[in-house]
Write a protein that holds these residues in place. Structure first.
Motif, PDB file in Angstrom:
ATOM      1  N   ALA A   1       0.821  -1.211   0.000  1.00  9.55           N
ATOM      2  CA  ALA A   1       0.000   0.000   0.000  1.00  9.55           C
ATOM      3  C   ALA A   1       0.858   1.265   0.000  1.00  9.55           C
ATOM      4  CB  ALA A   1      -0.918  -0.003   1.223  1.00  9.55           C
ATOM      5  N   LEU A   2       0.284   2.315  -0.551  1.00 10.83           N
ATOM      6  CA  LEU A   2       0.961   3.617  -0.587  1.00 10.83           C
ATOM      7  C   LEU A   2       1.431   4.029   0.805  1.00 10.83           C
ATOM      8  CD1 LEU A   2       1.696   6.348  -1.956  1.00 10.83           C
ATOM      9  CD2 LEU A   2      -0.683   7.038  -1.569  1.00 10.83           C
TER      10      LEU A   2
ATOM     11  N   SER B   1       5.058   8.143  -0.468  1.00 10.92           N
ATOM     12  CA  SER B   1       4.081   8.926   0.287  1.00 10.92           C
ATOM     13  C   SER B   1       4.641  10.253   0.788  1.00 10.92           C
ATOM     14  CB  SER B   1       3.532   8.105   1.461  1.00 10.92           C
ATOM     15  OG  SER B   1       4.552   7.764   2.377  1.00 10.92           O
ATOM     16  N   VAL B   2       5.928  10.313   1.147  1.00 12.51           N
ATOM     17  CA  VAL B   2       6.496  11.571   1.639  1.00 12.51           C
ATOM     18  C   VAL B   2       6.529  12.633   0.536  1.00 12.51           C
ATOM     19  CG1 VAL B   2       8.586  12.659   2.553  1.00 12.51           C
ATOM     20  CG2 VAL B   2       7.779  10.504   3.526  1.00 12.51           C
ATOM     21  N   PRO B   3       7.101  12.359  -0.651  1.00 12.05           N
ATOM     22  CA  PRO B   3       7.040  13.391  -1.700  1.00 12.05           C
ATOM     23  C   PRO B   3       5.623  13.664  -2.188  1.00 12.05           C
ATOM     24  CG  PRO B   3       8.149  11.402  -2.502  1.00 12.05           C
ATOM     25  CD  PRO B   3       7.977  11.231  -1.042  1.00 12.05           C
TER      26      PRO B   3
ATOM     27  N   LEU C   1      10.623  10.742 -11.933  1.00  3.22           N
ATOM     28  CA  LEU C   1      10.597   9.309 -12.236  1.00  3.22           C
ATOM     29  C   LEU C   1       9.662   8.496 -11.344  1.00  3.22           C
ATOM     30  CD1 LEU C   1      14.449   8.805 -12.730  1.00  3.22           C
ATOM     31  CD2 LEU C   1      12.719   9.043 -14.520  1.00  3.22           C
ATOM     32  N   GLY C   2       9.386   8.957 -10.144  1.00  7.01           N
ATOM     33  CA  GLY C   2       8.555   8.192  -9.229  1.00  7.01           C
ATOM     34  C   GLY C   2       7.075   8.332  -9.537  1.00  7.01           C
ATOM     35  N   PRO C   3       6.223   7.577  -8.806  1.00  3.55           N
ATOM     36  CA  PRO C   3       4.774   7.687  -9.020  1.00  3.55           C
ATOM     37  C   PRO C   3       4.229   9.097  -8.848  1.00  3.55           C
ATOM     38  CG  PRO C   3       5.295   5.721  -7.748  1.00  3.55           C
ATOM     39  CD  PRO C   3       6.578   6.497  -7.875  1.00  3.55           C
ATOM     40  N   VAL C   4       4.920   9.943  -8.073  1.00  4.10           N
ATOM     41  CA  VAL C   4       4.477  11.328  -7.889  1.00  4.10           C
ATOM     42  C   VAL C   4       4.473  12.090  -9.217  1.00  4.10           C
ATOM     43  CG1 VAL C   4       5.109  13.521  -6.797  1.00  4.10           C
ATOM     44  CG2 VAL C   4       5.195  11.406  -5.481  1.00  4.10           C
TER      45      VAL C   4
END
Length: 288
Positions: free
Chosen positions: A156-157, A164-166, A241-244
């Motif tokens: 989970a996220l 989750s932090v960014p 590059l991340g999910p953000v």
């Protein structure tokens, strides 16, 4: 679909795929501890025949090729032409391992052959199938008797601070994203592994095992050892590059700069010894 407008093929052959291709070495370094856990479970031997699903820029296929040697074979499959171009260039620079080739392929319908491989592996490539049932059934047909499928997918996220932090730093700057459908393609598609177990069983797999894996990943390092430079480097990885990055897909330069600044400040408390390290939680799933 990654949203209501574009297919997975369009998404990974567009700007996202080109950005990941440019950031190949960075992404491979971030995921290195998780990749190590994946291959420790797979346990490849000389002569094995491997299908790498969602092979991306080729890191996992190259690791498999070194493991199975000249008597084995590795086929890397992906939808993204930009990533496959990088993978093929990397193979050309590293000759002499197993028979290794790459194919642009949709795992739901591509003919990989009947009982053609001894192992199906995937590092974060199986959460994006529009029709997971069709894909897993197709992969089961490709797997020889006694073979195994082994994959990594995200928990989970909330259990993944590296995302989750960014993400929490960016959310005040962008419209609130719509909650995804529980069975929609996406990085956290199998955060609850129960549906994945059911899909694998329905596709003909047996002996499904699911193990939680938690590792610290390094999002960024500082050449000068400073916390701020490390946080700035990590923010660049998270935003590009991340999910953000999905939250900023439509962002212009001013908003992107504000997001980088916000994420840098959020990551600064996590910088130690010239690097930003955050937890990453995955499911390591195998089935025969």
């Amino acid at each position: 679909m990654t949203g209501d407008r574009i297919t997975q093929a369009e998404y990974w052959n567009g700007e996202v795929g080109r950005r990941w291709a440019r950031g190949q070495s960075t992404l491979d370094a971030v995921f290195a501890p998780l990749t190590e856990a994946l291959f420790a479970r797979v346990g490849l031997k000389p002569g094995d025949r491997v299908l790498d699903v969602g092979c991306g820029s080729g890191e996992t296929a190259l690791i498999a090729a070194r493991s199975v040697g000249s008597g084995g074979s590795v086929l890397g499959a992906d939808l993204s032409v930009p990533l496959l171009d990088v993978a093929r260039a990397r193979v050309a620079a590293e000759p002499g391992a197993a028979v290794l080739r790459f194919v642009e392929a949709d795992a739901e319908r591509y003919d990989f052959g009947q009982a053609a491989v001894s192992h199906v592996v995937s590092r974060f490539g199986m959460m994006f199938f529009p029709d997971s049932q069709a894909a897993f059934a197709n992969l089961r047909r490709a797997l020889a008797p006694g073979g195994r499928l082994t994959l990594l997918c995200w928990q989970a996220l909330a259990d993944n601070p590296w995302v989750s932090v960014p993400r929490a730093a960016v959310l005040p700057l962008v419209p609130e994203p719509a909650a995804p459908s529980p069975d929609a393609p996406g990085p956290f598609r199998f955060a609850d592994p129960a549906p994945l177990r059911a899909l694998l069983t329905a596709a003909g797999f047996a002996d499904v095992a699911c193990e939680g894996i938690v590792r610290d990943v390094v999002l960024g390092r500082a050449e000068d050892g400073s916390a701020r430079e490390a946080a700035e480097a990590a923010a660049g990885v998270a935003v590009e590059l991340g999910p953000v990055s999905h939250l900023l897909r439509e962002a212009g330069p001013p908003l992107r700069r504000r997001a980088l600044e916000a994420v840098t400040e959020a990551l600064l408390p996590h910088a130690r010894d010239g690097a930003v390290r955050l937890g990453a939680a995955c499911w390591l799933v195998s089935a025969g």
